[in-house]
Design a protein around this motif. Sequence first.
Motif, PDB file in Angstrom:
ATOM      1  N   VAL A  26       0.865  -1.185   0.000  1.00 36.45           N
ATOM      2  CA  VAL A  26       0.000   0.000   0.000  1.00 36.45           C
ATOM      3  C   VAL A  26       0.903   1.237   0.000  1.00 36.45           C
ATOM      4  N   PRO A  27       1.070   1.876  -1.173  1.00 35.19           N
ATOM      5  CA  PRO A  27       1.921   3.076  -1.213  1.00 35.19           C
ATOM      6  C   PRO A  27       1.163   4.297  -0.688  1.00 35.19           C
ATOM      7  N   THR A  28       1.806   5.052   0.191  1.00 34.13           N
ATOM      8  CA  THR A  28       1.170   6.273   0.715  1.00 34.13           C
ATOM      9  C   THR A  28       2.222   7.377   0.873  1.00 34.13           C
ATOM     10  N   MET A  29       1.690   8.574   1.118  1.00 36.47           N
ATOM     11  CA  MET A  29       2.578   9.689   1.466  1.00 36.47           C
ATOM     12  C   MET A  29       2.374  10.049   2.940  1.00 36.47           C
ATOM     13  N   GLY A  30       1.850   9.091   3.728  1.00 38.76           N
ATOM     14  CA  GLY A  30       1.659   9.342   5.156  1.00 38.76           C
ATOM     15  C   GLY A  30       0.452  10.205   5.428  1.00 38.76           C
ATOM     16  N   VAL A  41       6.949  10.989   1.084  1.00 32.18           N
ATOM     17  CA  VAL A  41       6.429  12.181   0.403  1.00 32.18           C
ATOM     18  C   VAL A  41       7.351  12.412  -0.791  1.00 32.18           C
ATOM     19  N   ASN A  42       6.863  11.996  -1.937  1.00 31.30           N
ATOM     20  CA  ASN A  42       7.717  11.901  -3.127  1.00 31.30           C
ATOM     21  C   ASN A  42       7.918  13.261  -3.799  1.00 31.30           C
ATOM     22  N   PRO A  43       9.135  13.819  -3.739  1.00 31.80           N
ATOM     23  CA  PRO A  43       9.343  15.185  -4.244  1.00 31.80           C
ATOM     24  C   PRO A  43       9.049  15.344  -5.727  1.00 31.80           C
ATOM     25  N   THR A  44       9.310  14.303  -6.534  1.00 24.96           N
ATOM     26  CA  THR A  44       9.206  14.519  -7.987  1.00 24.96           C
ATOM     27  C   THR A  44       7.766  14.634  -8.495  1.00 24.96           C
ATOM     28  N   GLN A  45       6.785  14.340  -7.647  1.00 23.40           N
ATOM     29  CA  GLN A  45       5.412  14.511  -8.127  1.00 23.40           C
ATOM     30  C   GLN A  45       4.842  15.873  -7.779  1.00 23.40           C
ATOM     31  N   PHE A  46       5.621  16.660  -7.022  1.00 27.38           N
ATOM     32  CA  PHE A  46       5.211  18.028  -6.704  1.00 27.38           C
ATOM     33  C   PHE A  46       5.893  18.968  -7.684  1.00 27.38           C
ATOM     34  N   GLY A  61       6.164  11.845 -11.801  1.00 29.73           N
ATOM     35  CA  GLY A  61       6.690  11.552 -10.462  1.00 29.73           C
ATOM     36  C   GLY A  61       6.033  10.323  -9.858  1.00 29.73           C
ATOM     37  N   VAL A  62       4.707  10.209 -10.014  1.00 31.43           N
ATOM     38  CA  VAL A  62       3.988   9.067  -9.441  1.00 31.43           C
ATOM     39  C   VAL A  62       4.452   7.773 -10.116  1.00 31.43           C
ATOM     40  N   ALA A  63       4.507   7.779 -11.465  1.00 26.47           N
ATOM     41  CA  ALA A  63       4.891   6.557 -12.188  1.00 26.47           C
ATOM     42  C   ALA A  63       6.325   6.176 -11.831  1.00 26.47           C
ATOM     43  N   THR A  64       7.184   7.179 -11.694  1.00 27.20           N
ATOM     44  CA  THR A  64       8.592   6.906 -11.367  1.00 27.20           C
ATOM     45  C   THR A  64       8.720   6.295  -9.972  1.00 27.20           C
ATOM     46  N   VAL A  65       8.078   6.928  -8.990  1.00 28.32           N
ATOM     47  CA  VAL A  65       8.255   6.426  -7.618  1.00 28.32           C
ATOM     48  C   VAL A  65       7.566   5.074  -7.455  1.00 28.32           C
ATOM     49  N   CYS A  66       6.427   4.877  -8.127  1.00 32.15           N
ATOM     50  CA  CYS A  66       5.750   3.573  -8.007  1.00 32.15           C
ATOM     51  C   CYS A  66       6.563   2.474  -8.677  1.00 32.15           C
ATOM     52  N   THR A  67       7.217   2.783  -9.797  1.00 27.03           N
ATOM     53  CA  THR A  67       8.098   1.789 -10.422  1.00 27.03           C
ATOM     54  C   THR A  67       9.194   1.390  -9.441  1.00 27.03           C
ATOM     55  N   TYR A  72      -2.158  -1.737  -3.926  1.00 23.72           N
ATOM     56  CA  TYR A  72      -3.471  -1.192  -3.578  1.00 23.72           C
ATOM     57  C   TYR A  72      -3.489   0.329  -3.738  1.00 23.72           C
ATOM     58  N   PHE A  73      -4.470   0.804  -4.501  1.00 19.77           N
ATOM     59  CA  PHE A  73      -4.627   2.248  -4.725  1.00 19.77           C
ATOM     60  C   PHE A  73      -6.088   2.621  -4.528  1.00 19.77           C
ATOM     61  N   GLY A  74      -6.327   3.874  -4.151  1.00 21.57           N
ATOM     62  CA  GLY A  74      -7.690   4.333  -3.882  1.00 21.57           C
ATOM     63  C   GLY A  74      -8.342   4.942  -5.121  1.00 21.57           C
ATOM     64  N   LYS A 114     -10.215   7.344  -5.097  1.00 21.17           N
ATOM     65  CA  LYS A 114     -10.239   8.804  -4.983  1.00 21.17           C
ATOM     66  C   LYS A 114      -9.300   9.463  -5.985  1.00 21.17           C
ATOM     67  N   ASP A 115      -8.133   8.834  -6.190  1.00 22.78           N
ATOM     68  CA  ASP A 115      -7.171   9.360  -7.169  1.00 22.78           C
ATOM     69  C   ASP A 115      -7.321   8.534  -8.448  1.00 22.78           C
ATOM     70  N   ILE A 116      -8.426   8.733  -9.141  1.00 20.63           N
ATOM     71  CA  ILE A 116      -8.792   7.763 -10.182  1.00 20.63           C
ATOM     72  C   ILE A 116      -7.831   7.782 -11.365  1.00 20.63           C
ATOM     73  N   GLN A 117      -7.331   8.953 -11.714  1.00 22.33           N
ATOM     74  CA  GLN A 117      -6.403   9.018 -12.855  1.00 22.33           C
ATOM     75  C   GLN A 117      -5.126   8.254 -12.515  1.00 22.33           C
ATOM     76  N   GLN A 118      -4.737   8.349 -11.251  1.00 20.80           N
ATOM     77  CA  GLN A 118      -3.562   7.601 -10.800  1.00 20.80           C
ATOM     78  C   GLN A 118      -3.780   6.101 -11.006  1.00 20.80           C
ATOM     79  N   THR A 119      -4.994   5.618 -10.718  1.00 23.69           N
ATOM     80  CA  THR A 119      -5.253   4.175 -10.869  1.00 23.69           C
ATOM     81  C   THR A 119      -5.186   3.766 -12.345  1.00 23.69           C
TER      82      THR A 119
END
Length: 372
Positions: free
Chosen positions: A54-58, A84-89, A183-189, A201-203, A205-210
Amino acid sequence: MSRWVRWFSTVSPFRAEATMAPRLSHSFQVFRDVSPLRQLRRQLLLSDRTVGLVPTMGALHEGHLSLIRQAASENTDIFVSIFVNPTQFGVNEDLDSYPRTWDSDVEKLEKLNREFASLRDKSSVESSSDVPGQITAIFAPTSQVMYPSLPPSSEIDGPGSFVTITPLASKLEGASRPVFFRGVATVCTKLFNIVTPDRVYFGQKDIQQTVIIRRMVQDFHIGTEVKIGSTVREDSGLALSSRNAYLGTRRRTVGLVLFRALKAAEEAFMSGKNSRADILGAANDVAQKTLSEQEVLSPSDRVLFEVDYISLADPDTLDEIDEVNSSKGAILSGAVKMFPLEQSIPGEDCGLGDGKVPVRLIDNLILKPRTP
Ligand SMILES: Nc1ncnc2c1ncn2[C@@H]1O[C@H](COP(=O)(O)OP(=O)(O)OP(=O)(O)O)[C@@H](O)[C@H]1O
Ligand SMILES: CC(C)(CO)[C@@H](O)C(=O)[O-]
Ligand code: BAL
């Protein structure tokens, strides 16, 4: 301090990390680095155990916990990442003010593990088949561990090793946050490579991310199963989100506009409407009416906001559609920027940051196919 300096510095860049000294009393292991985590993963593999990540940013809330519960019902061992992944900000986004709540996160995870343990005890007595797994590992790496050769860049043309999923990443949220999904694709890889989970597992709520994670797993032949948990909401309907902590009471109430707008659009669809004009018209009416009602109030009573987008899109490509295809359904989604409060009333609950932090809210509803 610049991000480069922070990355090179041995001083922890994140407030959360400062209080993260491992404690032996945890019911899970806390990993800051990759190799010891891989050793554990190998042992689990050799013992035929299954791992759900379960990936999270806390800043954990019930939305995260529901994903962990789902993971516990489908795996023997759950790994939760907190990073808290810097490259997605983007450079002007809220990396520095993103909520970091390590101690309460750990407490929530401990409580959940106690819940799982008591369910396991009960089920051994009742010989039920619903035996939940346990949270075995928290992976809370530093930036330098996750970005070992170059400091993490948020510049569009910045240097680094990145995973890009186009054109999905430039639509919807990606139009306002150009580096976000890279950033999301990079850190999840990286997380998937490090943990090699059986399931991730992803929520919703962030549907585009899924949608992007599913595409990435498919296109890169990543050997994991992507599972999506439904959106957990407050009783009011507001989708739980770590950033809600910044809203305060007034913006929390008016922020419901997004959910109400999406609900109106969903109702139009449920009543038999299929066209973009009818469905999005219903949503835009709610948003417009709410904004007009706020605009006439005084600065100490009102909340101003801007609708970034309200979208009706194809569930696979995220392309905007003119008509809902009855056999495919559609994704109805939106984003609203809640502006800072102009004036607060003494004693008012303005949330973290005293109502001065702008908050971007996102939400979505899935319009299910009408025909099976
Ligand atoms: N309300 C929710 N219901 C279900 N899952 C959620 C919810 N909120 C977040 N998640 C999921 O939890 C995972 C981690 O999300 P994240 O740590 O960014 O929390 P967040 O609440 O989405 O924070 P943010 O305020 O950054 O949007 C993601 O897969 C996300 O979709
Ligand atoms: C998936 C994720 C943990 C990657 O940093 C983040 O985008 C999130 O929390 O949704
Ligand atoms: N849950 C999405 C993380 C982000 O907004 O950066």
